[in-house]
Design an enzyme around this catalytic site. Sequence first.
Site, short mmCIF file in Angstrom:
data_model
loop_
_atom_site.label_atom_id
_atom_site.label_comp_id
_atom_site.label_asym_id
_atom_site.label_seq_id
_atom_site.Cartn_x
_atom_site.Cartn_y
_atom_site.Cartn_z
N CYS A 129 140.60 -86.48 73.01
CA CYS A 129 139.42 -85.84 73.59
C CYS A 129 139.73 -84.45 74.12
O CYS A 129 140.72 -84.26 74.84
CB CYS A 129 138.90 -86.73 74.71
SG CYS A 129 137.55 -86.02 75.58
N ARG A 131 126.25 -85.79 56.80
CA ARG A 131 125.94 -84.46 56.26
C ARG A 131 124.88 -84.49 55.18
O ARG A 131 124.03 -83.64 55.09
CB ARG A 131 127.20 -83.83 55.70
CG ARG A 131 127.77 -82.80 56.64
CD ARG A 131 128.96 -82.13 56.09
NE ARG A 131 128.63 -80.96 55.28
CZ ARG A 131 129.51 -80.32 54.56
NH1 ARG A 131 130.75 -80.75 54.52
NH2 ARG A 131 129.17 -79.27 53.87
P1 IMP Z 1 141.91 -93.44 74.08
O1 IMP Z 1 142.05 -94.91 74.31
O2 IMP Z 1 142.60 -92.62 75.12
O3 IMP Z 1 142.29 -93.04 72.69
O4 IMP Z 1 140.35 -93.08 74.26
C1 IMP Z 1 139.36 -93.66 73.46
C2 IMP Z 1 138.02 -93.14 73.91
O5 IMP Z 1 137.92 -91.72 73.72
C3 IMP Z 1 136.84 -93.67 73.14
O6 IMP Z 1 136.48 -94.97 73.49
C4 IMP Z 1 135.75 -92.65 73.47
O7 IMP Z 1 135.14 -92.90 74.71
C5 IMP Z 1 136.54 -91.37 73.58
N1 IMP Z 1 136.42 -90.52 72.38
C6 IMP Z 1 136.46 -90.90 71.08
N2 IMP Z 1 136.37 -89.83 70.26
C7 IMP Z 1 136.24 -88.75 71.06
C8 IMP Z 1 136.10 -87.35 70.81
O8 IMP Z 1 136.13 -86.86 69.69
N3 IMP Z 1 135.98 -86.56 71.92
C9 IMP Z 1 135.98 -87.07 73.19
N4 IMP Z 1 136.15 -88.37 73.47
C10 IMP Z 1 136.27 -89.20 72.42
#
Ligand code: IMP
Length: 499
Positions: free
Chosen positions: A320, A419
């Site tokens: 993110c 798209r």
């Molecule tokens: P991780 O467990 O730290 O990889 O976070 C996963 C979470 O990141 C997901 O459940 C979403 O809430 C968030 N997320 C997923 N894709 C994106 C993105 O492209 N940008 C921002 N947050 C994201």
Amino acid sequence: MADIIDGVSHTFNEFLLIPRLTTKDCTHGNISLTTYLTKVSDKCDLDAMRLNIPMVSAAMQSVSDARMAIALAQEGGLSFIYCSQSIEEQCKMVRSVKLYKAGFVASDTTLSPKDTVATAMRLRAKTGHSTIAITENGCNNDILVGLVTSKDLRLSRIDPNDSLDKYMTPIDKLVVAYEGISLHEANDIIWRHKLNCLPIIDRNKRLKYLTFRKDYDASKKYTSQLVDAQKRLMVGAAINTWDYMDRVPALIDAGADILCVDSSDGYSEYQFDAIKMIKNKYGDKIKIGGGNIVYPDAFNYLVEAGADFVKVGIGGGSICITREQKGIGRGQASAIIDIARERDALYQRTGVYIPICADGGIVHDYHISLAIAMGADFVMLGRYFARFDESPGKKTHIGNQVVKEHWGEGTKRSANWSRYLDTGRPDIIFEEGVDSFVPYVGGLDENLQITLAKLKSAMISCGAKTINDFQKNALLTIVSPSSIVEGGAHDLVSRPMME
Ligand code: IMP
């Protein structure tokens, strides 16, 4: 001038748990990881959904497809199948999870009594399965009339042109069971009657599944499976706020057990309207979670819309870049703690408990323990699951390291699906996520068992036998930067790399 919240916003790394008294009955075997997934009221908790482990997988293209959903539900967790795909494709994934029955196999070697032995031999060679289900017209889901096994075709004088009714064991000589039986009960019958195969039929005698003795060990392994009333694995599905009018009824029809709105900023009128409409129109058929949010006012707003759980976390996900791009977000620990307090206050006032999900930013296994101790009822993980065999990302090499692809839902790559479709989805002007890799670490089962053992050990140290005890009894401390250094291995001479 803008308001400024008092105090800084904290992340998981800045906290540790202080041990509480460990009682002798607090052992790994005595710990329950069951937790609430949806709203529960003091008056009645029959309607509330639960998870058997407090972990769900993120609604992301690189994380949650049907394969991941099956693997995680077998362990007691749940996947939210991503919505960055067409409604048809998402429903197909949901359907394949609902059709999957560990230990209950849909026959792929089915013939009619009038088919010949030669046809049977050819089909067996093609499918690699020796047990042939015989139904009236040779199709699955038709009336079962018998079974042909290797033993039946081992006779010395078999004419390949003979029809199978000459060799099959007819239905009146077979032990069968009826649809709705649990795997445990089916296995009991297999052992009691010394069977190799137990056909499962419905009340109209139509063939539904076959259950095999050889699958017994595999099915025994999954003691915490998350299943619905019909013993099917459970699966969640993500939705967005622009095509939900079409997507939601299709997902309900496909068998989705629960929905969640997938949005990096859930404090919006779009989300309020979507949740409210879905609760009004489909509230008796499906539950829905909202998010993501990081502040109590947004929690109350989504609860008012009717959210059955609320997801907390903006900007903390591994892929993110929302904070860098928009300057929006909050340290995940502070967000969870504040919203959990608001949730508990709501419960004190009304007797209604809304579970919260800590979504994103979980890097180390112990962050799961911290998130729960801070008040989360379950956690959502993307990077964690993306590292496993079961995730959809491609496995590749970077130098000597084996890695898997992992990309955000806010990338152009994820948005690309719409798209060429007329979805009404707004174009992405800038990205909120990155397209990257995570280290490959093997299968879900072996890794998850280690993570869960660490969670249970933390609970034991805090004298907690249930998630609820853990949330109530945990004592957390904020650590200084130098005590973080003290917490890792330090002041050592590293071993030289071996050739
Ligand atoms: P991780 O467990 O730290 O990889 O976070 C996963 C979470 O990141 C997901 O459940 C979403 O809430 C968030 N997320 C997923 N894709 C994106 C993105 O492209 N940008 C921002 N947050 C994201």
